[in-house]
Design a protein around this motif. Structure first.
Motif, PDB file in Angstrom:
ATOM      1  N   ASP A  31       0.851  -1.188   0.000  1.00  0.00           N
ATOM      2  CA  ASP A  31       0.000   0.000   0.000  1.00  0.00           C
ATOM      3  C   ASP A  31       0.888   1.240   0.000  1.00  0.00           C
ATOM      4  OD1 ASP A  31      -1.981   1.904   0.274  1.00  0.00           O
ATOM      5  OD2 ASP A  31      -2.320   1.497   2.393  1.00  0.00           O
ATOM      6  N   LEU A  32       1.071   1.845  -1.157  1.00  0.00           N
ATOM      7  CA  LEU A  32       1.965   2.992  -1.277  1.00  0.00           C
ATOM      8  C   LEU A  32       1.401   4.246  -0.623  1.00  0.00           C
ATOM      9  CD1 LEU A  32       3.243   2.427  -4.919  1.00  0.00           C
ATOM     10  CD2 LEU A  32       4.413   1.918  -2.772  1.00  0.00           C
ATOM     11  N   ARG A  33       0.094   4.340  -0.457  1.00  0.00           N
ATOM     12  CA  ARG A  33      -0.494   5.521   0.189  1.00  0.00           C
ATOM     13  C   ARG A  33      -0.095   5.629   1.657  1.00  0.00           C
ATOM     14  NH1 ARG A  33      -4.357   8.886  -2.166  1.00  0.00           N
ATOM     15  NH2 ARG A  33      -4.811   8.256  -4.284  1.00  0.00           N
ATOM     16  N   SER A  34       0.272   4.532   2.266  1.00  0.00           N
ATOM     17  CA  SER A  34       0.677   4.582   3.673  1.00  0.00           C
ATOM     18  C   SER A  34       2.200   4.673   3.830  1.00  0.00           C
ATOM     19  CB  SER A  34       0.143   3.371   4.429  1.00  0.00           C
ATOM     20  OG  SER A  34       0.725   2.185   3.917  1.00  0.00           O
ATOM     21  N   LYS A  67       3.033  11.573   0.998  1.00  0.00           N
ATOM     22  CA  LYS A  67       1.926  12.432   1.433  1.00  0.00           C
ATOM     23  C   LYS A  67       1.694  13.561   0.426  1.00  0.00           C
ATOM     24  CE  LYS A  67       0.520  15.384   5.272  1.00  0.00           C
ATOM     25  NZ  LYS A  67       0.921  15.914   6.584  1.00  0.00           N
ATOM     26  N   SER A  68       2.751  14.269   0.048  1.00  0.00           N
ATOM     27  CA  SER A  68       2.575  15.391  -0.886  1.00  0.00           C
ATOM     28  C   SER A  68       2.232  14.906  -2.291  1.00  0.00           C
ATOM     29  CB  SER A  68       3.809  16.295  -0.905  1.00  0.00           C
ATOM     30  OG  SER A  68       4.917  15.651  -1.502  1.00  0.00           O
ATOM     31  N   PHE A  69       2.798  13.766  -2.710  1.00  0.00           N
ATOM     32  CA  PHE A  69       2.490  13.222  -4.030  1.00  0.00           C
ATOM     33  C   PHE A  69       1.015  12.854  -4.138  1.00  0.00           C
ATOM     34  CE2 PHE A  69       1.854   9.502  -6.744  1.00  0.00           C
ATOM     35  CZ  PHE A  69       2.218  10.038  -7.972  1.00  0.00           C
ATOM     36  N   PHE A  70       0.506  12.093  -3.159  1.00  0.00           N
ATOM     37  CA  PHE A  70      -0.893  11.672  -3.230  1.00  0.00           C
ATOM     38  C   PHE A  70      -1.846  12.847  -3.030  1.00  0.00           C
ATOM     39  CE2 PHE A  70       0.990   7.423  -2.541  1.00  0.00           C
ATOM     40  CZ  PHE A  70       0.480   6.821  -3.681  1.00  0.00           C
ATOM     41  N   SER A  71      -1.437  13.842  -2.276  1.00  0.00           N
ATOM     42  CA  SER A  71      -2.244  15.051  -2.146  1.00  0.00           C
ATOM     43  C   SER A  71      -2.372  15.732  -3.507  1.00  0.00           C
ATOM     44  CB  SER A  71      -1.606  15.995  -1.128  1.00  0.00           C
ATOM     45  OG  SER A  71      -2.354  17.170  -1.001  1.00  0.00           O
ATOM     46  N   TRP A  72      -1.241  15.850  -4.228  1.00  0.00           N
ATOM     47  CA  TRP A  72      -1.257  16.420  -5.578  1.00  0.00           C
ATOM     48  C   TRP A  72      -2.098  15.556  -6.519  1.00  0.00           C
ATOM     49  CZ3 TRP A  72       1.079  13.862  -9.797  1.00  0.00           C
ATOM     50  CH2 TRP A  72       1.003  14.556 -10.999  1.00  0.00           C
ATOM     51  N   LEU A  73      -1.892  14.256  -6.483  1.00  0.00           N
ATOM     52  CA  LEU A  73      -2.602  13.336  -7.373  1.00  0.00           C
ATOM     53  C   LEU A  73      -4.111  13.404  -7.146  1.00  0.00           C
ATOM     54  CD1 LEU A  73      -2.119  11.142  -9.539  1.00  0.00           C
ATOM     55  CD2 LEU A  73      -2.134   9.472  -7.680  1.00  0.00           C
ATOM     56  N   ASP A  74      -4.522  13.591  -5.903  1.00  0.00           N
ATOM     57  CA  ASP A  74      -5.941  13.670  -5.559  1.00  0.00           C
ATOM     58  C   ASP A  74      -6.525  15.062  -5.803  1.00  0.00           C
ATOM     59  OD1 ASP A  74      -5.866  11.003  -4.779  1.00  0.00           O
ATOM     60  OD2 ASP A  74      -5.547  11.484  -2.665  1.00  0.00           O
ATOM     61  N   GLY A  75      -5.679  16.007  -6.245  1.00  0.00           N
ATOM     62  CA  GLY A  75      -6.157  17.358  -6.536  1.00  0.00           C
ATOM     63  C   GLY A  75      -6.177  18.281  -5.336  1.00  0.00           C
ATOM     64  N   ASN A  76      -5.539  17.873  -4.258  1.00  0.00           N
ATOM     65  CA  ASN A  76      -5.474  18.695  -3.042  1.00  0.00           C
ATOM     66  C   ASN A  76      -4.081  19.262  -2.903  1.00  0.00           C
ATOM     67  OD1 ASN A  76      -8.091  17.735  -2.373  1.00  0.00           O
ATOM     68  ND2 ASN A  76      -7.177  15.895  -1.554  1.00  0.00           N
ATOM     69  N   MET A  77      -3.885  20.468  -3.338  1.00  0.00           N
ATOM     70  CA  MET A  77      -2.563  21.085  -3.254  1.00  0.00           C
ATOM     71  C   MET A  77      -2.334  21.600  -1.838  1.00  0.00           C
ATOM     72  SD  MET A  77      -1.478  20.495  -6.194  1.00  0.00           S
ATOM     73  CE  MET A  77       0.069  21.332  -6.089  1.00  0.00           C
ATOM     74  N   GLU A  86       6.259  21.147   1.834  1.00  0.00           N
ATOM     75  CA  GLU A  86       7.042  20.502   2.895  1.00  0.00           C
ATOM     76  C   GLU A  86       8.513  20.863   2.744  1.00  0.00           C
ATOM     77  OE1 GLU A  86       6.358  16.306   3.121  1.00  0.00           O
ATOM     78  OE2 GLU A  86       4.242  16.552   2.684  1.00  0.00           O
ATOM     79  N   PRO A  87       9.269  20.816   3.818  1.00  0.00           N
ATOM     80  CA  PRO A  87      10.710  21.067   3.703  1.00  0.00           C
ATOM     81  C   PRO A  87      11.346  20.079   2.723  1.00  0.00           C
ATOM     82  CG  PRO A  87      10.039  20.939   6.001  1.00  0.00           C
ATOM     83  CD  PRO A  87       8.850  20.544   5.159  1.00  0.00           C
ATOM     84  N   GLY A  88      12.311  20.535   1.971  1.00  0.00           N
ATOM     85  CA  GLY A  88      12.991  19.671   1.019  1.00  0.00           C
ATOM     86  C   GLY A  88      12.450  19.807  -0.391  1.00  0.00           C
ATOM     87  N   HIS A  89      11.433  20.628  -0.589  1.00  0.00           N
ATOM     88  CA  HIS A  89      10.879  20.808  -1.925  1.00  0.00           C
ATOM     89  C   HIS A  89      11.896  21.496  -2.812  1.00  0.00           C
ATOM     90  CE1 HIS A  89       8.418  22.323  -5.215  1.00  0.00           C
ATOM     91  NE2 HIS A  89       7.538  21.395  -4.876  1.00  0.00           N
ATOM     92  N   LEU A  90      12.131  20.926  -3.975  1.00  0.00           N
ATOM     93  CA  LEU A  90      13.080  21.529  -4.903  1.00  0.00           C
ATOM     94  C   LEU A  90      12.438  22.678  -5.623  1.00  0.00           C
ATOM     95  CD1 LEU A  90      14.622  18.323  -6.500  1.00  0.00           C
ATOM     96  CD2 LEU A  90      15.578  19.747  -4.718  1.00  0.00           C
ATOM     97  N   ALA A  91      13.119  23.783  -5.679  1.00  0.00           N
ATOM     98  CA  ALA A  91      12.590  24.960  -6.391  1.00  0.00           C
ATOM     99  C   ALA A  91      13.154  25.043  -7.778  1.00  0.00           C
ATOM    100  CB  ALA A  91      12.920  26.213  -5.610  1.00  0.00           C
TER     101      ALA A  91
END
Length: 71
Positions: A3-6, A51-61, A66-71
């Motif tokens: 289960d990749l979501r967890s 967490k951030s990937f699935f939030s994006w995938l689900d349309g919830n930006m 989160e810290p570590g985000h590449l700009a």
């Protein structure tokens, strides 16, 4: 199949499988300011915040990246 979501993080290959894209396209996507958190380890190894990937995938930006985000 696990289960990749967890999961805490995803590999590029796991992300590619979820999006049904090839490995090369997945690396291009991750290296071009993706809309989710990517952490680089030792200037080479990349991990994606599940967490951030699935939030994006689900349309919830997320409001704050989160810290570590590449700009």
């Amino acid at each position: 199949m696990k289960d990749l979501r967890s999961a805490q993080s995803l590999t590029i290959e796991e992300m590619a499988g979820i999006l049904k894209i090839g490995r090369t396209k997945a690396y291009e996507f991750v290296n071009n300011n993706p809309p989710f958190t990517v952490v680089t380890i030792d200037n080479k190894l990349k991990r994606i915040s599940a967490k951030s990937f699935f939030s994006w995938l689900d349309g919830n930006m997320p409001i704050d990246p989160e810290p570590g985000h590449l700009a």
